[in-house]
Scaffold this motif. Structure first.
Motif, PDB file in Angstrom:
ATOM      1  N   ILE A  42       0.814  -1.210   0.000  1.00 57.63           N
ATOM      2  CA  ILE A  42       0.000   0.000   0.000  1.00 57.63           C
ATOM      3  C   ILE A  42       0.856   1.273   0.000  1.00 57.63           C
ATOM      4  O   ILE A  42       0.520   2.246  -0.654  1.00 57.63           O
ATOM      5  N   TRP A  43       1.995   1.228   0.693  1.00 50.03           N
ATOM      6  CA  TRP A  43       2.794   2.478   0.713  1.00 50.03           C
ATOM      7  C   TRP A  43       3.224   2.852  -0.704  1.00 50.03           C
ATOM      8  O   TRP A  43       3.223   4.020  -1.076  1.00 50.03           O
ATOM      9  N   LEU A  44       3.562   1.837  -1.518  1.00 51.25           N
ATOM     10  CA  LEU A  44       4.001   2.129  -2.877  1.00 51.25           C
ATOM     11  C   LEU A  44       2.804   2.543  -3.744  1.00 51.25           C
ATOM     12  O   LEU A  44       2.901   3.463  -4.564  1.00 51.25           O
ATOM     13  N   HIS A  45       1.682   1.856  -3.528  1.00 52.02           N
ATOM     14  CA  HIS A  45       0.440   2.199  -4.219  1.00 52.02           C
ATOM     15  C   HIS A  45       0.094   3.673  -4.003  1.00 52.02           C
ATOM     16  O   HIS A  45      -0.105   4.449  -4.938  1.00 52.02           O
ATOM     17  N   GLU A  46       0.029   4.045  -2.711  1.00 51.84           N
ATOM     18  CA  GLU A  46      -0.393   5.414  -2.385  1.00 51.84           C
ATOM     19  C   GLU A  46       0.679   6.437  -2.764  1.00 51.84           C
ATOM     20  O   GLU A  46       0.365   7.545  -3.193  1.00 51.84           O
TER      21      GLU A  46
END
Ligand SMILES: [Zn+2]
Length: 476
Positions: free
Chosen positions: A361-365
């Protein structure tokens, strides 16, 4: 990698009990902050306040009692639906043991089975099917859907009328958001096994992905009659709710999007949103070096429907759960805020589909914010550096999974840190590194392993280079 509740929500303008901080230092307590057409608006006890953006330094959210700022976001590509039952071969089958051993696929053994099958004996064909299926399952277990797909295709080429092979291949295409191909395979399976609950279950998924809501509802109801299944029950509930709300919606179609909107939303707005999205699509196809296989669904809601459907609190902006859901009540044109929300959500669609839902999620966001055009502010940088210097910087490992339930202030740091990390990656290498990261994720790699192979950095290294980057760029 089975039940993939991906992503977090994307914060937008609306507010709870917030403070507008002016550039001259003045602070004004307001609620329901919105940004529109260069104005920052908010409710005060004296009435609605409207200020030009140019005099506003920032808006601070007061989260007391507001709860977490994230919601789950379930990509359509990742409906929590498990693979269909595999064929009967067991691990002790000699063909399985010959092909999968010592934690790897024995390519030579596999090639031997394949070439024996082309000689034609029924036994040799059956063995090749078992061998390819075992190799496919092994690759799938590793999260490598592309490799699994290759094996599933070869298995099916040996036995084109085997329903389990058709279902397996259809399932892998569904996981890749390739709904049309899946739908054709499922039609073939249906002719062979009209009463199969698995055919109905997966067909519903294909229909849902293709935005054929009534058909999806019908298939999933039929699947439930044939064999009740909790995965189908929850997918059905969701499709029924969407279908109900969207019954009277108008539909607009462009090359890469199917847009549905409430009749009370202006058709001009719908057209403008489609134009905006098509522009963004081209630039993102270039940016991510990827083109989604199917049209992307976008739903414009009045705020009331949006809250009912997503059960998101009022301060949550758009959501991407495989369909891009955007609240637009009171919006008549594509405002700058709406335009960046659309870009942000579209980026999530590209990332989810390109990685088959396998992206931290950190990379997604971080990437979605980056793609939307957002960059760290000086204040963000100062805060993040301070955290780093006190060893309070977020752990990327802890930011990999759902951000749901995260307190609001932590989530805000998570968003900022994720954006800064992506900025630092771009700054350190080529923007192409982001594509390479996504390519690695598409083969089932963990996000940290992808970072190691592409950027030669583990999470500790990434945090350090993010802090260095912020210091260098924003505080000098
Ligand atoms: Zn987001």
């Amino acid at each position: 990698m089975a039940a993939a509740f991906v992503l977090a929500a994307c914060l937008a303008g609306a507010g709870h009990a917030d403070t507008i901080v002016l550039k001259n230092g003045r602070r004004i307590a307001v609620s329901n902050v919105t940004r529109e057409a260069g104005k920052v608006n908010g409710d005060t006890p004296a009435g609605r306040l409207s200020l030009p953006e140019s005099i506003v330094a920032r808006v601070e959210k007061d989260d007391a009692g507001a709860g977490p700022v994230t919601t789950t976001n379930l990509a359509a590509a990742d409906l929590p639906i498990a693979p269909p039952p595999a064929g009967a071969a067991s691990d002790s089958d000699p063909a399985v043991r010959a092909v999968v051993h010592d934690g790897a696929i024995d390519q030579e053994a596999l090639a031997r089975f394949d070439s024996q099958a082309s000689s034609g004996s029924a036994e040799a064909v059956a063995r090749a099917v078992v061998a390819e299926s075992a190799a496919g399952q092994f690759a799938f277990g590793r999260g490598d859907i592309e490799q699994a797909l290759g094996h599933a295709e070869r298995a099916l080429s040996f036995a084109p009328d085997q329903v389990t092979l058709l279902l397996n291949l259809a399932y892998l295409h569904l996981r890749r958001s390739e709904y049309s191909v899946a739908s054709e395979l499922l039609d073939r399976a249906r002719r062979l096994a009209p009463e199969s609950p698995d055919v109905a279950k997966l067909s519903g998924w294909a229909d849902y992905g293709l935005n054929r809501l009534p058909q999806a509802v019908e298939e999933w109801k039929r699947a439930q009659q044939l064999r009740p299944d909790p995965e189908v029950a929850s997918a059905l509930a969701r499709a029924e709710m969407d279908d109900q709300v969207e019954t009277n919606f108008e539909e607009g179609v462009s090359a890469h999007f199917v847009l549905r909107y409430d009749g009370s939303a202006a058709p001009d707005l719908a057209r403008a949103v489609l134009d905006e999205l098509e522009n963004d699509f081209e630039s993102m196809a270039y940016m991510f070096d990827y083109t989604p296989a199917e049209p992307i669904a976008v739903i414009l809601y009045t705020n009331r429907d949006f809250a009912d459907i997503t059960r998101a609190p009022a301060w949550v902006g758009a959501i991407n759960d495989g369909r891009i859901r955007v609240p637009v009540q009171g919006v008549l044109t594509v405002t700058p805020q709406l335009a960046s929300d659309l870009r942000h959500e579209l980026a999530h669609s590209f990332i989810s589909q390109k990685t088959h839902g396998n992206c931290a999620i950190w990379l997604h966001e971080g990437m979605a914010q980056w793609a939307e055009g957002k960059r760290s502010s000086r204040e963000d940088a100062a805060l993040l550096i301070d955290l780093y210097d006190h060893h309070d910087d977020p752990s990327l490992a802890a930011l990999e999974k759902s951000w749901m339930g995260m307190p609001a202030d932590i989530a805000r740091v998570a968003y900022s840190w994720s954006l800064a990390t992506v900025e630092a990656i771009v700054d350190a290498g080529a923007p192409m590194d982001l594509d390479l990261l996504l390519d690695a994720l598409a083969t089932g790699s963990s996000t940290e392993a992808a970072a190691l192979s592409v950027l030669h950095a583990n999470y500790t290294d990434l945090n350090r280079s993010t802090a260095d980057y912020l210091r260098r760029t924003y505080l000098h």
